[in-house]
Design a protein around this motif. Sequence first.
Motif, PDB file in Angstrom:
ATOM      1  N   VAL A  43      -3.812   6.508  11.457  1.00 49.96           N
ATOM      2  CA  VAL A  43      -2.972   5.524  10.755  1.00 49.96           C
ATOM      3  C   VAL A  43      -1.528   5.831  11.136  1.00 49.96           C
ATOM      4  O   VAL A  43      -0.952   6.832  10.698  1.00 49.96           O
ATOM      5  N   PHE A  92      -0.390  -2.388   7.467  1.00 52.78           N
ATOM      6  CA  PHE A  92      -0.482  -1.059   8.036  1.00 52.78           C
ATOM      7  C   PHE A  92      -0.954  -1.179   9.486  1.00 52.78           C
ATOM      8  O   PHE A  92      -1.575  -2.177   9.878  1.00 52.78           O
ATOM      9  N   ALA A 121      -7.282   0.999   0.993  1.00 54.45           N
ATOM     10  CA  ALA A 121      -5.843   1.171   0.758  1.00 54.45           C
ATOM     11  C   ALA A 121      -5.596   1.417  -0.724  1.00 54.45           C
ATOM     12  O   ALA A 121      -6.137   0.707  -1.579  1.00 54.45           O
ATOM     13  N   TRP A 137     -11.562   0.141   6.239  1.00 57.13           N
ATOM     14  CA  TRP A 137     -10.356   0.736   5.680  1.00 57.13           C
ATOM     15  C   TRP A 137     -10.325   0.585   4.165  1.00 57.13           C
ATOM     16  O   TRP A 137     -10.930  -0.323   3.583  1.00 57.13           O
ATOM     17  N   PRO A 142       0.823  -1.204   0.000  1.00 52.89           N
ATOM     18  CA  PRO A 142       0.000   0.000   0.000  1.00 52.89           C
ATOM     19  C   PRO A 142       0.860   1.259   0.000  1.00 52.89           C
ATOM     20  O   PRO A 142       1.969   1.280   0.541  1.00 52.89           O
ATOM     21  N   ARG A 196       1.285   3.800  10.853  1.00 54.33           N
ATOM     22  CA  ARG A 196       2.409   3.290  10.072  1.00 54.33           C
ATOM     23  C   ARG A 196       1.885   2.510   8.863  1.00 54.33           C
ATOM     24  O   ARG A 196       0.960   1.704   8.989  1.00 54.33           O
ATOM     25  N   VAL A 197       2.443   2.770   7.685  1.00 55.07           N
ATOM     26  CA  VAL A 197       2.164   1.995   6.473  1.00 55.07           C
ATOM     27  C   VAL A 197       3.460   1.335   6.062  1.00 55.07           C
ATOM     28  O   VAL A 197       4.456   2.008   5.761  1.00 55.07           O
ATOM     29  N   HIS A 251      -1.044   4.323   0.476  1.00 56.80           N
ATOM     30  CA  HIS A 251      -1.862   5.220   1.293  1.00 56.80           C
ATOM     31  C   HIS A 251      -3.026   4.419   1.869  1.00 56.80           C
ATOM     32  O   HIS A 251      -3.588   3.555   1.187  1.00 56.80           O
ATOM     33  N   VAL A 252      -3.389   4.700   3.135  1.00 56.76           N
ATOM     34  CA  VAL A 252      -4.482   3.989   3.804  1.00 56.76           C
ATOM     35  C   VAL A 252      -5.395   5.008   4.479  1.00 56.76           C
ATOM     36  O   VAL A 252      -4.923   5.932   5.157  1.00 56.76           O
TER      37      VAL A 252
END
Length: 305
Positions: free
Chosen positions: A32, A40, A64, A62, A10, A34-35, A12-13
């Motif tokens: 959020v 994530f 992603a 969610w 991913p 940490r990705v 972006h989440v």
Amino acid sequence: MYMKCLNEVPIHVDATVKPSDSSLPHQFNLTVKRVEKYSFLVEILRTDLDSGWENILLTVHWTALMKAGPTDCRKLYDIGYRKNDLYNIYLDGRTKLEVYCDLENHGGGWTVIQRNVDNRTDFDRNWSDYKTGFGNKLASFWIGLENIRALTKNGDNELRIDITTCNNTKIVAEYSYFMVGPESDRYRLNITGYQHQQEKICDFGNPGNRWQCGWVGINQSLCEKRVSDAMIRSNGQVFSTKDMTENDCPNSRLAGWWYGSCGYTNLNGKYDPCKRGFPYAHWRNGSPEGLRHGLRFVEMKIRPR
């Protein structure tokens, strides 16, 4: 804390949280944190500590945005791939599509959209098949009109058609602009900027070279017409199949194509080299004894300019 594992990377989440019992007063702050590669991590903080309950089930919703993959074979070439093979590309950066990439010839970076090289794939098909695609991408196939639309809708692609005739003459037709419209306009074709290459074109200095013009008595003017743009009547035409047409062209040609007055070419026609007639795969200038002789090899491929 909430952690989710993924099967792709991913970039972006976005996430929201809701309690299983929405009648209870509830307030949460969700972040959020940490990705990472294939996962994530979300932090959920309760901010209504004096609302009268201690335990509650939560549901995290969610979405992603996954890492954008190569959108065509040119992108693969640009990052170092050099072997002709099947690869996955991502239309619009997201929708995965397996394609055959020509990364070795003519500057590389070509996405093959059609090939007609054997009789194991039937091109006499309905609209649905031509829309989605069919065949064996390592042999004869059609990639699908919807995929061609996705690959060309930015209006920045060139087309190359490689042809081998009945008598093994090599022909190349190149177009500097190639795009098809949306399904609502039946994938109307826009193709311009024709350039042509062929071995021994109308060489009247050597009588032995007149065979590609057809008849011994043909003059220079008629010969040059034979090597002109065979797609000229296809430009501006909607795509037609046997169940989506205003004329009899798909039925007489046994294929789907951009037919304008049935046109000068039928690259999706029946594969039977050297057979002569409308149903066979032909190119107007690709016959040793006249028009519409079945071709031995046809391949269409596109590349961003």
